[in-house]
Every structure is written in C-alpha cells, then in structure tokens.
Write a protein that holds these residues in place. Structure first.
Motif, mmCIF file in Angstrom:
data_model
loop_
_atom_site.group_PDB
_atom_site.id
_atom_site.type_symbol
_atom_site.label_atom_id
_atom_site.label_comp_id
_atom_site.label_asym_id
_atom_site.label_seq_id
_atom_site.Cartn_x
_atom_site.Cartn_y
_atom_site.Cartn_z
ATOM 1 N N ILE A 105 0.825 -1.204 0.000
ATOM 2 C CA ILE A 105 0.000 0.000 0.000
ATOM 3 C C ILE A 105 0.860 1.255 0.000
ATOM 4 N N GLU A 106 0.767 2.004 -1.091
ATOM 5 C CA GLU A 106 1.273 3.373 -1.230
ATOM 6 C C GLU A 106 2.767 3.550 -0.984
ATOM 7 N N GLU A 107 3.565 2.573 -1.397
ATOM 8 C CA GLU A 107 5.011 2.751 -1.314
ATOM 9 C C GLU A 107 5.592 2.686 -2.725
ATOM 10 N N SER A 108 6.748 3.274 -2.895
ATOM 11 C CA SER A 108 7.370 3.305 -4.215
ATOM 12 C C SER A 108 7.924 1.933 -4.582
ATOM 13 N N GLU A 109 8.037 1.707 -5.873
ATOM 14 C CA GLU A 109 8.601 0.455 -6.357
ATOM 15 C C GLU A 109 10.026 0.267 -5.843
ATOM 16 N N ASN A 110 10.810 1.351 -5.792
ATOM 17 C CA ASN A 110 12.191 1.255 -5.304
ATOM 18 C C ASN A 110 12.251 0.818 -3.845
ATOM 19 N N THR A 111 11.365 1.361 -3.030
ATOM 20 C CA THR A 111 11.329 0.981 -1.617
ATOM 21 C C THR A 111 11.021 -0.501 -1.471
ATOM 22 N N ILE A 112 10.039 -0.981 -2.239
ATOM 23 C CA ILE A 112 9.633 -2.382 -2.163
ATOM 24 C C ILE A 112 10.739 -3.288 -2.696
ATOM 25 N N THR A 113 11.306 -2.935 -3.833
ATOM 26 C CA THR A 113 12.372 -3.736 -4.436
ATOM 27 C C THR A 113 13.576 -3.838 -3.505
ATOM 28 N N ASP A 114 13.983 -2.710 -2.918
ATOM 29 C CA ASP A 114 15.097 -2.727 -1.968
ATOM 30 C C ASP A 114 14.785 -3.624 -0.775
#
Length: 174
Positions: A105-114
C-alpha cells in the motif's frame, strides 16, 4: 389492534416483495436462492480488480477457479515484517493451488524492491500505489489478510499478523 394488523401486513408484503424473485419469462414469483453479493467481508463475492506487479504488468485478480490469498502490507509495518517469512513460505508451497498476492500500500517500487532484495523474499507483489485497492477492501490497518475460495467468495479475513498454520487451516476448509 389496527396498528398491529397494519404492521403484520407490512411485514408480509415486504417479505413477499423482497424475499422472492419475479421471473419475467414465466410470470411467476419464486423464493430467491441465497447468492453471495459482491463485497469485502466474509461471505461476500470478492470484487475483481487489476493492479501492476513490480515488472509493470497488469494483473487481473479475482474470479473463480482457484483460491486467492490477498495480504495488504507495507515495508514500514513491524507486524507485516514479522509475518512475511511465513507468508513467503506459504506462497512458495502453494504456487500450484493458490493465487497469492502481497499487496503493498502506497510505497514506491524502489522501496519495495530494496526491501525484497534485503530480505530475500520472493512473494508475488502487487502495487496499490494510490491506496484505491485498500480503500475498496476497507483495509483500516496493516497487515490485513483475505482468503477467497475457488468460487470467488471471501471465506476469511483478518486484521493483524497471520501465520502459515492459520492459512493452511483456512485452506483445508475450502
């Protein structure tokens, strides 16, 4: 006495009109069979939706044929982090018989990928970039997990951490 009679007649009329269905082909009324209405609570038919995965592909979620597990989560959420090892294990053990989606929910792709690279989890991730999916499902806190049977009906919903054992138990009843 008149008020009581009017009340009883009103109940009977209401029951007849809303507890029966009219078949235009036959011109007859019949008792309606219970069908799941679309909704986001247990016993309701899950609404279908489309979301992007981390590869930018649109993924259609919902329908019938196989059970679904939806887990709404965020990388900043301690209970989400605590349940992820078991969710990852569950999802990997059931790739053939359950569609599993971890909906961030509402996080950037970079944050999730990292986050995934640092933890080594391989969950199928869907993005709820604007929060509209979590709003549709009335997610008020994370994590929230929803289990849907192969007919598309929600059979389990839990706010708070869920274990692999809990999901296995729910799956065994479907």
């Amino acid at each position: 006495m008149v008020n009581k009679t009017i009340f009883i007649m009103s109940i009977l009329v209401f029951t007849f009109l809303f507890g029966t269905g009219y078949n235009a082909e036959t011109g007859a009324y019949s008792i309606c069979q219970a069908q799941a209405e679309t909704g986001v609570s247990v016993g309701k038919e899950m609404p279908t939706f489309t979301a992007n995965n981390l590869n930018g592909e649109n993924v259609q979620v919902g329908g019938t044929g196989v059970p679904y597990v939806l887990n709404f989560w965020a990388t900043w959420c301690p209970p989400c982090k605590a349940e992820l090892p078991e969710l990852n294990e569950f999802a990997n053990a059931h790739t053939e018989d359950v569609q599993f989606y971890a909906i961030n929910i509402e996080e950037s792709e970079n944050t999730i990928t990292d986050f995934l690279q640092n933890t080594g989890y391989s969950l199928p991730i869907l993005l709820d970039a604007d929060g509209s999916i979590s709003q549709e499902f009335r997610v008020r806190a994370v994590p929230t997990t929803i289990v849907v049977d192969s007919q598309g009906v929600i059979r389990y919903r839990k706010t708070g951490g869920v274990t692999k054992e809990e999901l296995e138990n729910v799956l065994s009843t479907l």
